[in-house]
Scaffold this active site. Sequence first.
Site, PDB file in Angstrom:
ATOM      1  N   CYS A  52       0.822  -1.134  -0.034  1.00 33.90           N
ATOM      2  CA  CYS A  52      -0.032   0.101   0.001  1.00 33.90           C
ATOM      3  C   CYS A  52       0.805   0.955  -0.059  1.00 33.90           C
ATOM      4  CB  CYS A  52      -0.835  -0.118   1.334  1.00 33.90           C
ATOM      5  SG  CYS A  52      -1.677   1.498   1.350  1.00 33.90           S
ATOM      6  N   ASP A  59      -0.176  -5.633   0.069  1.00 37.95           N
ATOM      7  CA  ASP A  59      -1.757  -5.872  -0.572  1.00 37.95           C
ATOM      8  C   ASP A  59      -1.381  -7.339  -1.255  1.00 37.95           C
ATOM      9  OD1 ASP A  59      -3.010  -3.779   0.344  1.00 37.95           O
ATOM     10  OD2 ASP A  59      -2.090  -2.440  -1.232  1.00 37.95           O
ATOM     11  N   SER A  76       8.566 -17.042 -19.306  1.00 35.41           N
ATOM     12  CA  SER A  76       7.826 -17.037 -17.946  1.00 35.41           C
ATOM     13  C   SER A  76       8.647 -16.747 -16.619  1.00 35.41           C
ATOM     14  CB  SER A  76       7.208 -18.781 -17.717  1.00 35.41           C
ATOM     15  OG  SER A  76       8.080 -19.508 -17.699  1.00 35.41           O
ATOM     16  N   HIS A  93      -3.816  -0.568  -6.286  1.00 31.79           N
ATOM     17  CA  HIS A  93      -4.203  -1.783  -7.062  1.00 31.79           C
ATOM     18  C   HIS A  93      -4.146  -1.364  -8.236  1.00 31.79           C
ATOM     19  CE1 HIS A  93      -6.129  -3.148  -3.073  1.00 31.79           C
ATOM     20  NE2 HIS A  93      -4.909  -3.339  -2.968  1.00 31.79           N
TER      21      HIS A  93
END
Length: 154
Positions: A52, A59, A76, A93
């Site tokens: 955050c 988060d 990957s 977010h």
Amino acid sequence: MPNTDVSGLSMLGSSAEIATKPEDAVLERVPAGHQGTDYVVRFTAPEFTSLCPMTGQPDFAHIVIDYIPNEWLVESKSLKLFFFSFRNHGAFHEDCSIYIAKRLIELLDPKWLRIGAYWYPRGGIPIDVFWQTGKPPEGVWLPDQGVATYRGRG
């Protein structure tokens, strides 16, 4: 026969540093072996973490990325290390979610890409972020992302 040239990769098969911030993380790509065939590649990161930007508290998110390759696939291991670079990164977010998608678009120039970022509650409110580049090509099998909306104890 598909092109599988991985000679230019720096992380695959070797030890790699984790970047301390997403902008410094190196994303690598490999040639898509089936150019001319539309298919969906899915990456699921059920344990994504960032911080955050206001409180510094962690988060957590379950992130699902679907894309239809053009000429390139994301390597990957480099994607995993890119995700790790968010662990000590403070951002909202929405910023994390869209930044991930835009970095992949910049790297891959895919025919189509979508991201579903299912964030766990902060302050009692879960925040989900969804974005895609447009309509997927006709005839492509596009499964549901399979992540239930947050229910808590209900």
